[in-house]
Write a protein that holds these residues in place. Sequence first.
Motif, PDB file in Angstrom:
ATOM      1  N   LEU A 114      43.060  36.679  35.311  1.00 31.22           N
ATOM      2  CA  LEU A 114      43.092  38.079  34.750  1.00 31.22           C
ATOM      3  C   LEU A 114      44.168  38.752  35.456  1.00 31.22           C
ATOM      4  O   LEU A 114      45.189  39.604  35.328  1.00 31.22           O
ATOM      5  CB  LEU A 114      41.711  38.433  35.158  1.00 31.22           C
ATOM      6  CG  LEU A 114      40.562  38.807  34.682  1.00 31.22           C
ATOM      7  CD1 LEU A 114      39.205  38.362  35.632  1.00 31.22           C
ATOM      8  CD2 LEU A 114      40.715  38.994  33.894  1.00 31.22           C
ATOM      9  N   ALA A 115      44.911  37.664  36.822  1.00 28.89           N
ATOM     10  CA  ALA A 115      46.081  38.437  36.995  1.00 28.89           C
ATOM     11  C   ALA A 115      47.837  38.674  36.681  1.00 28.89           C
ATOM     12  O   ALA A 115      48.367  39.559  36.413  1.00 28.89           O
ATOM     13  CB  ALA A 115      46.317  37.651  38.719  1.00 28.89           C
ATOM     14  N   ASN A 116      47.561  37.778  36.014  1.00 27.46           N
ATOM     15  CA  ASN A 116      48.535  37.221  35.279  1.00 27.46           C
ATOM     16  C   ASN A 116      48.537  37.859  33.826  1.00 27.46           C
ATOM     17  O   ASN A 116      49.616  38.430  33.653  1.00 27.46           O
ATOM     18  CB  ASN A 116      48.950  35.744  35.222  1.00 27.46           C
ATOM     19  CG  ASN A 116      49.038  34.584  36.482  1.00 27.46           C
ATOM     20  OD1 ASN A 116      49.066  34.877  37.023  1.00 27.46           O
ATOM     21  ND2 ASN A 116      48.474  33.484  36.148  1.00 27.46           N
ATOM     22  N   LYS A 117      47.312  38.262  33.717  1.00 27.54           N
ATOM     23  CA  LYS A 117      46.973  38.833  32.182  1.00 27.54           C
ATOM     24  C   LYS A 117      47.575  40.551  32.812  1.00 27.54           C
ATOM     25  O   LYS A 117      47.893  40.819  31.652  1.00 27.54           O
ATOM     26  CB  LYS A 117      45.900  39.089  32.184  1.00 27.54           C
ATOM     27  CG  LYS A 117      45.426  39.376  30.953  1.00 27.54           C
ATOM     28  CD  LYS A 117      44.119  39.481  30.112  1.00 27.54           C
ATOM     29  CE  LYS A 117      44.221  40.048  28.803  1.00 27.54           C
ATOM     30  NZ  LYS A 117      42.884  40.392  28.281  1.00 27.54           N
ATOM     31  N   ASP A 118      47.325  40.734  33.549  1.00 32.95           N
ATOM     32  CA  ASP A 118      47.029  42.105  34.111  1.00 32.95           C
ATOM     33  C   ASP A 118      49.075  42.439  34.488  1.00 32.95           C
ATOM     34  O   ASP A 118      49.918  43.749  34.375  1.00 32.95           O
ATOM     35  CB  ASP A 118      46.631  42.592  35.293  1.00 32.95           C
ATOM     36  CG  ASP A 118      45.347  43.238  35.230  1.00 32.95           C
ATOM     37  OD1 ASP A 118      45.139  42.999  33.530  1.00 32.95           O
ATOM     38  OD2 ASP A 118      44.986  42.683  35.807  1.00 32.95           O
TER      39      ASP A 118
END
Length: 123
Positions: A114-118
């Motif tokens: 999720l952090a990488n996607k954000d």
Amino acid sequence: MFAKRLKQMRKKRKLTMQEVADSLGVAKSTYAGYESGYRQPTIESIQTISRILRTSADYLLGLTDYPEPPAELNHNAKEYLNVEQLHWDGVPLEKSDLDLIRSLLERMIRDRALANKDDSPSN
């Protein structure tokens, strides 16, 4: 234990003492001393012996009870945590411990994804 396992594995591989000694580059009497426990091989010799006998040095030294080395190391933590008899520094891990570890790792990976996607740039 080393001498006993050394002899056991040599016989299992159907090799003579002379054959192992020749492959190792030592006299038969030197190798016989290893099997009798009268002599202790160097670390380098133990590594070579384990290759000759197609076993692990850990098995010969009594650090594991599995004579066959793993075909290929598996570095996938998900698969590794499915092993039934894991321990942490000698303390056995219960099924509930392993379930908790798997859950924590899955959460960590989800959070990272999720952090990488954000963090990815918008198109």
